[in-house]
Design a protein around this motif. Structure first.
Motif, PDB file in Angstrom:
ATOM      1  N   PRO A 117    -132.866  10.725 -39.487  1.00 55.83           N
ATOM      2  CA  PRO A 117    -132.466  11.731 -40.484  1.00 55.83           C
ATOM      3  C   PRO A 117    -133.531  11.870 -41.569  1.00 55.83           C
ATOM      4  N   ARG A 118    -133.697  13.130 -42.058  1.00 58.42           N
ATOM      5  CA  ARG A 118    -134.729  13.386 -43.066  1.00 58.42           C
ATOM      6  C   ARG A 118    -134.162  14.102 -44.286  1.00 58.42           C
ATOM      7  N   PHE A 119    -132.844  14.143 -44.431  1.00 66.27           N
ATOM      8  CA  PHE A 119    -132.270  14.925 -45.507  1.00 66.27           C
ATOM      9  C   PHE A 119    -132.508  14.306 -46.882  1.00 66.27           C
ATOM     10  N   ASP A 120    -132.917  13.029 -46.934  1.00 66.84           N
ATOM     11  CA  ASP A 120    -133.221  12.405 -48.220  1.00 66.84           C
ATOM     12  C   ASP A 120    -134.699  12.507 -48.585  1.00 66.84           C
ATOM     13  N   ASN A 121    -135.502  13.168 -47.769  1.00 68.77           N
ATOM     14  CA  ASN A 121    -136.940  13.218 -48.016  1.00 68.77           C
ATOM     15  C   ASN A 121    -137.342  14.308 -49.004  1.00 68.77           C
ATOM     16  N   ARG A 122    -136.428  15.197 -49.312  1.00 64.88           N
ATOM     17  CA  ARG A 122    -136.766  16.337 -50.156  1.00 64.88           C
ATOM     18  C   ARG A 122    -136.285  16.098 -51.581  1.00 64.88           C
ATOM     19  N   ARG A 123    -137.108  16.429 -52.553  1.00 62.64           N
ATOM     20  CA  ARG A 123    -136.775  16.281 -53.962  1.00 62.64           C
ATOM     21  C   ARG A 123    -136.942  17.629 -54.660  1.00 62.64           C
ATOM     22  N   ARG A 124    -136.028  17.933 -55.530  1.00 65.20           N
ATOM     23  CA  ARG A 124    -136.077  19.190 -56.277  1.00 65.20           C
ATOM     24  C   ARG A 124    -136.597  18.921 -57.683  1.00 65.20           C
ATOM     25  N   HIS A 125    -137.552  19.729 -58.104  1.00 65.01           N
ATOM     26  CA  HIS A 125    -138.122  19.542 -59.428  1.00 65.01           C
ATOM     27  C   HIS A 125    -137.169  20.046 -60.500  1.00 65.01           C
ATOM     28  N   LEU A 129    -134.660  26.512 -58.748  1.00 59.37           N
ATOM     29  CA  LEU A 129    -133.726  27.591 -58.427  1.00 59.37           C
ATOM     30  C   LEU A 129    -133.769  27.844 -56.930  1.00 59.37           C
ATOM     31  N   ALA A 130    -132.647  28.273 -56.380  1.00 60.38           N
ATOM     32  CA  ALA A 130    -132.616  28.650 -54.971  1.00 60.38           C
ATOM     33  C   ALA A 130    -133.625  29.778 -54.721  1.00 60.38           C
ATOM     34  N   PRO A 131    -134.227  29.842 -53.527  1.00 56.00           N
ATOM     35  CA  PRO A 131    -135.256  30.874 -53.270  1.00 56.00           C
ATOM     36  C   PRO A 131    -134.783  32.291 -53.544  1.00 56.00           C
ATOM     37  N   SER A 132    -133.524  32.605 -53.238  1.00 57.85           N
ATOM     38  CA  SER A 132    -133.044  33.960 -53.487  1.00 57.85           C
ATOM     39  C   SER A 132    -132.952  34.247 -54.977  1.00 57.85           C
ATOM     40  N   LEU A 133    -132.726  33.213 -55.811  1.00 53.76           N
ATOM     41  CA  LEU A 133    -132.698  33.391 -57.264  1.00 53.76           C
ATOM     42  C   LEU A 133    -134.107  33.387 -57.843  1.00 53.76           C
ATOM     43  N   GLN A 134    -134.961  32.486 -57.342  1.00 56.05           N
ATOM     44  CA  GLN A 134    -136.336  32.439 -57.821  1.00 56.05           C
ATOM     45  C   GLN A 134    -137.047  33.755 -57.546  1.00 56.05           C
ATOM     46  N   HIS A 135    -136.687  34.399 -56.439  1.00 57.24           N
ATOM     47  CA  HIS A 135    -137.277  35.704 -56.106  1.00 57.24           C
ATOM     48  C   HIS A 135    -137.020  36.720 -57.208  1.00 57.24           C
ATOM     49  N   ARG A 136    -135.822  36.723 -57.792  1.00 57.04           N
ATOM     50  CA  ARG A 136    -135.495  37.680 -58.848  1.00 57.04           C
ATOM     51  C   ARG A 136    -136.374  37.469 -60.080  1.00 57.04           C
ATOM     52  N   VAL A 137    -136.607  36.216 -60.416  1.00 53.86           N
ATOM     53  CA  VAL A 137    -137.471  35.914 -61.557  1.00 53.86           C
ATOM     54  C   VAL A 137    -138.923  36.299 -61.245  1.00 53.86           C
ATOM     55  N   ASP A 138    -139.385  35.947 -60.047  1.00 51.23           N
ATOM     56  CA  ASP A 138    -140.779  36.195 -59.689  1.00 51.23           C
ATOM     57  C   ASP A 138    -141.097  37.687 -59.628  1.00 51.23           C
ATOM     58  N   THR A 139    -140.199  38.488 -59.045  1.00 53.27           N
ATOM     59  CA  THR A 139    -140.479  39.921 -58.946  1.00 53.27           C
ATOM     60  C   THR A 139    -140.464  40.574 -60.325  1.00 53.27           C
ATOM     61  N   ALA A 140    -139.552  40.151 -61.192  1.00 49.78           N
ATOM     62  CA  ALA A 140    -139.547  40.700 -62.557  1.00 49.78           C
ATOM     63  C   ALA A 140    -140.850  40.359 -63.273  1.00 49.78           C
ATOM     64  N   MET A 141    -141.322  39.115 -63.133  1.00 50.35           N
ATOM     65  CA  MET A 141    -142.566  38.717 -63.783  1.00 50.35           C
ATOM     66  C   MET A 141    -143.775  39.406 -63.155  1.00 50.35           C
ATOM     67  N   THR A 142    -143.721  39.698 -61.857  1.00 55.66           N
ATOM     68  CA  THR A 142    -144.808  40.437 -61.222  1.00 55.66           C
ATOM     69  C   THR A 142    -144.999  41.786 -61.896  1.00 55.66           C
ATOM     70  N   TRP A 143    -143.893  42.475 -62.178  1.00 50.55           N
ATOM     71  CA  TRP A 143    -144.000  43.789 -62.805  1.00 50.55           C
ATOM     72  C   TRP A 143    -144.339  43.685 -64.285  1.00 50.55           C
TER      73      TRP A 143
END
Length: 425
Positions: A117-125, A129-143
């Motif tokens: 099992p590898r589910f404990d190998n990932r760490r969140r900083h 934010l979830a990718p679908s939420l981070q996308h909203r921030v990133d696209t707004a900042m792009t513009w």
């Protein structure tokens, strides 16, 4: 009234946007050239620097659509909207793709139980934010960054509002009820039996075996919240399948209206705005611009007092204290920018079980073209038209325009604007 045309000097420094008629005059006289098609911008050939006014970029963040407005302080007319756009996010598409990838991975894991099992190998900083939420921030900042390059922006205004999701479901909630939750004193099934009167929501039958059904199917983005659950008899449940309730009850609008009224409003959009508001604010602060913050209530009050209709870009123009006396033309069509992505990184073609059966071509461009480029198609025998190109790794591309599509050799195509991850209208 239309959006003003963005103007750059010969060193690509932003000047004040001009009227479309003035831009046409400059282009006819050869004093300017087209810099971009979407958003339309011209670059002057012989002018360097110029006088600019105080200009503010205003943002109305949303879950599906974010409104943008460039407002200038005019000496004669006061706060005036010069340029506006509505940015459509693709958070739902990202979420669907991640769920599909997760399903494939879980299925493969079930067939390969010997793997560690590898589910404990990932760490969140911190601040993840979830990718679908981070996308909203990133696209707004792009513009934000784009408009800083193309317009003389001196400040930013944004809404920093928080939705009370419990009050959205129950306007009468107060006091300790905030801590109890919807299912206080109930199990889910008992709650649904009491809520829907122990009968099938679709046909009204009583005293029959009832199953729990998703009103908006999970396969179409529905959630497991109790607000999206109802009771259905076995025949109705099987007949409905994975169709939305609006399609299933299209022949019975009265029953459909009753179900929609009895269920509670979904909260995904409100939750997305609540989750991303501080992340967007921190990114705006990092730009070094003066950031003005307003609430949703103040924005609505400004818009209602000025008599403007509801629209995302109008909400953006009315944000904060600077939106108290803003002038705009409600009939002005804003630029529609829809996030379309930059392609996909997944190279493997999967079968229905999630195992690779082939691989896609590694390159993203062919003969100087890339999928998403805006091109002019001048294929012999067809009237010339402008559209988006979908490349193939052979000299036969598909060009899709607003009213027609055609297959054409690259020699008949001329690039108007390279793909930038957005589709415009």
């Amino acid at each position: 009234m239309h959006n003003r045309v963005l103007v750059l000097d010969k060193n690509r420094r932003p000047l004040m946007p001009c009227h479309p008629a003035r831009a046409r005059q400059l282009l006819r006289r050869g004093k300017a050239a087209v810099f971009r098609r979407y958003p339309f911008a011209v670059i002057l050939k012989d002018r360097e620097c110029g006088t600019v006014q105080e200009t503010r970029l205003k943002i109305a963040p949303g879950s599906k659509v974010t409104g943008l407005a460039v407002v200038a302080e005019c000496a004669r007319r006061g706060q005036t909207v010069l340029w506006a756009a509505e940015l459509q996010h693709r958070g739902a598409a990202i979420r669907k793709a991640l769920e599909q990838r997760r399903a494939h991975r879980r299925f493969r894991r079930s067939k390969l139980r010997y793997r560690a099992p590898r589910f404990d190998n990932r760490r969140r900083h911190v601040g993840w934010l979830a990718p679908s939420l981070q996308h909203r921030v990133d696209t707004a900042m792009t513009w934000v960054e784009r408009l800083r390059r193309w317009t003389p922006v001196k400040g930013v205004s944004t809404m920093l509002h928080r939705f009370d999701t419990q009050k959205l479901q129950n306007p009468e909630i107060s006091g300790v009820e905030y801590q109890q939750g919807t299912l206080f004193g109930y199990e889910v099934r008992e709650y649904l039996l009491e809520k829907w009167g122990r009968r099938c929501a679709y046909c009204g039958k009583e005293n029959v075996p009832l199953t729990i059904d998703h009103i908006h199917p999970r396969s179409l983005g529905g959630s497991d919240r109790v607000s999206n659950l109802t009771l259905a008899c076995v025949p109705c449940n099987q007949k409905k399948g994975n169709r939305d309730v609006a399609d299933f009850l299209a022949h019975d609008p009265k029953r459909l209206a009753r179900i929609e009224a009895q269920r509670k409003a979904p909260l995904k959009d409100a939750a997305a705005v609540n989750s991303t508001r501080w992340a967007l604010w921190e990114r705006l602060q990092a730009t070094g611009l003066a950031v003005e913050v307003g609430t949703g209530g103040r924005t609505k009050w400004n818009r209602a007092r000025l008599g403007y209709p509801k629209a995302h870009w109008i909400d953006a123009a009315c944000v904060g204290e600077s939106g108290t006396g803003v002038r705009l033309e409600p009939a002005m069509p804003p630029l529609q920018a829809k996030a379309a992505g930059h392609g996909e990184r997944q190279r493997a073609r999967l079968n229905r079980h999630g195992f690779p059966v082939g691989h896609k071509a590694g390159g993203k461009s062919y003969l100087g073209f890339q999928t998403g480029d805006l091109v002019r198609c001048a294929k012999p025998g067809l009237p010339a038209f402008v559209g988006r190109v979908a490349i193939r790794f052979r000299p036969s591309f598909l060009v899709i325009g607003p009213s027609r599509k055609a297959e054409a050799h690259p020699k008949y195509l001329t690039v108007i604007q390279k793909a930038d991850g957005y589709a415009y209208a």
